[in-house]
Design a protein around this motif. Sequence first.
Motif, PDB file in Angstrom:
ATOM      1  N   GLU A   1       0.817  -1.215   0.000  1.00  0.00           N
ATOM      2  CA  GLU A   1       0.000   0.000   0.000  1.00  0.00           C
ATOM      3  C   GLU A   1       0.853   1.269   0.000  1.00  0.00           C
ATOM      4  O   GLU A   1       0.455   2.298  -0.553  1.00  0.00           O
ATOM      5  CB  GLU A   1      -0.922  -0.004   1.229  1.00  0.00           C
ATOM      6  CG  GLU A   1      -1.925   1.132   1.256  1.00  0.00           C
ATOM      7  CD  GLU A   1      -2.828   1.069   2.471  1.00  0.00           C
ATOM      8  OE1 GLU A   1      -4.058   0.968   2.289  1.00  0.00           O
ATOM      9  OE2 GLU A   1      -2.302   1.120   3.600  1.00  0.00           O
TER      10      GLU A   1
ATOM     11  N   ILE B   1       0.417   1.988  -7.197  1.00  0.00           N
ATOM     12  CA  ILE B   1      -0.952   1.576  -6.875  1.00  0.00           C
ATOM     13  C   ILE B   1      -1.957   1.976  -7.963  1.00  0.00           C
ATOM     14  O   ILE B   1      -2.797   1.155  -8.364  1.00  0.00           O
ATOM     15  CB  ILE B   1      -1.378   2.130  -5.502  1.00  0.00           C
ATOM     16  CG1 ILE B   1      -0.505   1.504  -4.405  1.00  0.00           C
ATOM     17  CG2 ILE B   1      -2.844   1.830  -5.232  1.00  0.00           C
ATOM     18  CD1 ILE B   1      -0.551  -0.002  -4.344  1.00  0.00           C
TER      19      ILE B   1
ATOM     20  N   LYS C   1      -1.292  -3.454   3.664  1.00  0.00           N
ATOM     21  CA  LYS C   1      -1.055  -2.293   4.517  1.00  0.00           C
ATOM     22  C   LYS C   1       0.310  -2.424   5.192  1.00  0.00           C
ATOM     23  O   LYS C   1       0.723  -3.514   5.587  1.00  0.00           O
ATOM     24  CB  LYS C   1      -2.144  -2.186   5.585  1.00  0.00           C
ATOM     25  CG  LYS C   1      -3.513  -1.792   5.043  1.00  0.00           C
ATOM     26  CD  LYS C   1      -4.521  -1.606   6.174  1.00  0.00           C
ATOM     27  CE  LYS C   1      -5.866  -1.156   5.622  1.00  0.00           C
ATOM     28  NZ  LYS C   1      -6.868  -0.955   6.696  1.00  0.00           N
TER      29      LYS C   1
END
Length: 276
Positions: free
Chosen positions: A208, A214, A237
Amino acid sequence: MSVKTEWVRYGADNQYLGFAAVLENAKTPLPAVIVIQEIWSVDEHIQDVTTRFAEAGYVAFAPDLYAVNGERPETLRTERIGLVKQFLNSVPPSVWHNADDRAAALAKLPEEEQKAIGETFSTLFGGLQMDRYMPQVTATSAFLRETYEPSKGQGVASVGYCMGGSLSALLSASDPDLRGAAVYYGSVLPDEAGIDRITCPVRAFYGEDDVRLIPAIQTFEENMRKAGKSVEVDIYKGANHAFFNDGRPSYEVNAARDALAKTLSFFNEVLGQTSK
């Protein structure tokens, strides 16, 4: 558990070189996994990852994309790339892509070391040359499926990391016989025309905190779904780029553990049956 490893010459006139691993006591032929290197070459880490996939019951094969007729040029030899990795590990990530800060950090090193690191850094990061490497990656898939005795006649899937992640994704769009492609934080992904050619499932794994990449993987996932293709994306994450490389400061054990388990499950699904 004993794994046999060897360096293999293959392709037209044996122009290519690859690192192969297979369980010594496994009955062959076995399905194959192409392990596509990071920018750092088929180094100790990639050889270790290749061995891990062999331990899982596959013929695992890492094409050395920098070797030409079995040899790497001086600037891309293992020792030279090791110097660059050591240097980059010693400076903040912001220095990597800031020429002035990088020059200032290099200036603190002995002159001969500065020169070697500078030359190899420029060669490695002078622009990802996917078109240059794709012929070997595609030839590797065909070699494992059609010629290499330990995997001949079996299915082939791919997994790649960083630069290799891009090449794994691109291979899915260029090899209609590929069984599946696992993509770890690749920056270059098939466009809509390439997606139309993809016939196998794709699994992708990103951190992330790798914010630059991303948007690209999210767009790719959306376009794959619109085209009715099989795709799954995990975004972890607390993980950044290269979270799977346990030899780098970016390593994130929780993300790496989960991604490896899902990759092995994916390969079991797509390679569980012998090829047509």
